[in-house]
Write a protein that holds these residues in place. Structure first.
Motif, PDB file in Angstrom:
ATOM      1  N   THR A  23       0.842  -1.186   0.000  1.00 23.29           N
ATOM      2  CA  THR A  23       0.000   0.000   0.000  1.00 23.29           C
ATOM      3  C   THR A  23       0.879   1.238   0.000  1.00 23.29           C
ATOM      4  N   PHE A  24       0.485   2.215  -0.771  1.00 20.05           N
ATOM      5  CA  PHE A  24       1.206   3.468  -0.848  1.00 20.05           C
ATOM      6  C   PHE A  24       0.233   4.600  -0.549  1.00 20.05           C
ATOM      7  N   ALA A  25       0.705   5.564   0.187  1.00 17.34           N
ATOM      8  CA  ALA A  25      -0.145   6.716   0.488  1.00 17.34           C
ATOM      9  C   ALA A  25      -0.360   7.520  -0.784  1.00 17.34           C
ATOM     10  N   GLN A  26      -1.577   7.894  -0.999  1.00 19.27           N
ATOM     11  CA  GLN A  26      -1.898   8.717  -2.158  1.00 19.27           C
ATOM     12  C   GLN A  26      -1.345  10.114  -1.932  1.00 19.27           C
ATOM     13  N   ALA A  27      -0.548  10.584  -2.862  1.00 21.55           N
ATOM     14  CA  ALA A  27       0.040  11.910  -2.736  1.00 21.55           C
ATOM     15  C   ALA A  27      -1.058  12.963  -2.886  1.00 21.55           C
ATOM     16  N   LYS A  28      -1.067  13.940  -1.985  1.00 16.03           N
ATOM     17  CA  LYS A  28      -2.043  15.014  -2.078  1.00 16.03           C
ATOM     18  C   LYS A  28      -1.568  16.032  -3.099  1.00 16.03           C
ATOM     19  N   ILE A  29      -2.503  16.526  -3.862  1.00 16.13           N
ATOM     20  CA  ILE A  29      -2.210  17.497  -4.902  1.00 16.13           C
ATOM     21  C   ILE A  29      -2.759  18.848  -4.455  1.00 16.13           C
ATOM     22  N   TYR A  30      -1.925  19.870  -4.548  1.00 16.73           N
ATOM     23  CA  TYR A  30      -2.295  21.218  -4.108  1.00 16.73           C
ATOM     24  C   TYR A  30      -2.299  22.161  -5.303  1.00 16.73           C
ATOM     25  N   LYS A  38       0.881  22.975   8.325  1.00 17.99           N
ATOM     26  CA  LYS A  38      -0.159  22.044   8.752  1.00 17.99           C
ATOM     27  C   LYS A  38      -1.073  21.686   7.588  1.00 17.99           C
ATOM     28  N   ASP A  39      -1.392  22.658   6.738  1.00 23.91           N
ATOM     29  CA  ASP A  39      -2.240  22.402   5.574  1.00 23.91           C
ATOM     30  C   ASP A  39      -1.588  21.406   4.619  1.00 23.91           C
ATOM     31  N   LEU A  40      -0.273  21.511   4.471  1.00 22.48           N
ATOM     32  CA  LEU A  40       0.459  20.664   3.529  1.00 22.48           C
ATOM     33  C   LEU A  40       0.957  19.366   4.158  1.00 22.48           C
ATOM     34  N   ASN A  41       0.741  19.187   5.455  1.00 25.48           N
ATOM     35  CA  ASN A  41       1.207  18.002   6.197  1.00 25.48           C
ATOM     36  C   ASN A  41       2.715  17.810   6.064  1.00 25.48           C
ATOM     37  N   LEU A  42       3.464  18.889   6.271  1.00 24.88           N
ATOM     38  CA  LEU A  42       4.921  18.843   6.194  1.00 24.88           C
ATOM     39  C   LEU A  42       5.516  18.868   7.591  1.00 24.88           C
ATOM     40  N   ALA A  43       6.628  18.181   7.762  1.00 24.03           N
ATOM     41  CA  ALA A  43       7.350  18.172   9.030  1.00 24.03           C
ATOM     42  C   ALA A  43       8.456  19.223   8.980  1.00 24.03           C
ATOM     43  N   ASP A  44       8.776  19.796  10.145  1.00 26.65           N
ATOM     44  CA  ASP A  44       9.812  20.829  10.160  1.00 26.65           C
ATOM     45  C   ASP A  44      11.203  20.210  10.127  1.00 26.65           C
ATOM     46  N   ASN A  45      12.152  20.998   9.626  1.00 22.39           N
ATOM     47  CA  ASN A  45      13.564  20.622   9.474  1.00 22.39           C
ATOM     48  C   ASN A  45      13.755  19.384   8.614  1.00 22.39           C
ATOM     49  N   VAL A  46      12.908  19.208   7.625  1.00 26.71           N
ATOM     50  CA  VAL A  46      13.015  18.109   6.672  1.00 26.71           C
ATOM     51  C   VAL A  46      13.115  18.729   5.283  1.00 26.71           C
TER      52      VAL A  46
END
Length: 110
Positions: A23-30, A38-46
């Motif tokens: 299973t692969f997570a479906q990539a969200k398209i913006y 938070k909207d983009l579900n990004l982690a800091d310092n990555v």
């Protein structure tokens, strides 16, 4: 003979009940708009890369810090797959401009 038939039957039954499904997570398209981490579900310092999924449209990505200074500005060509971003900090805001569809993926360390 009876034991081998039983063992074969058990092995045959187990081989059909074990499912190996990747299973692969479906990539969200913006698309065009204003976003936070938070909207983009990004982690800091990555470190991330951004991809443009539109075949004929350029896009612009602005990354702005809390002091309203532009940290990074990228012009993203059509169908591009490797546009590296700076390491993201928690207070950054993102502006996507253009009729594009962008995805954010974590950069692989090599």
């Amino acid at each position: 003979m009876k034991k081998s038939v039983i063992l074969f039957s058990i092995f045959f039954f187990i081989s059909f009940t074990i499912n190996t499904v990747n299973t692969f997570a479906q990539a969200k398209i913006y698309s065009q708009g204003f976003y936070t981490m938070k909207d983009l579900n990004l982690a800091d310092n990555v470190t991330y890369i951004v991809e443009n999924n539109e075949p004929y449209v350029d896009g612009l990505l602005f990354i702005i810090n809390s002091s309203k200074n532009v940290e990074q500005f990228i012009r993203i060509p059509p169908s591009s797959t490797r546009n590296p971003l700076i390491p993201i900090k928690p207070d950054y805001k993102f502006i996507i401009y253009g009729d594009v569809k962008l995805t954010f993926k974590q950069a692989k360390i090599s």
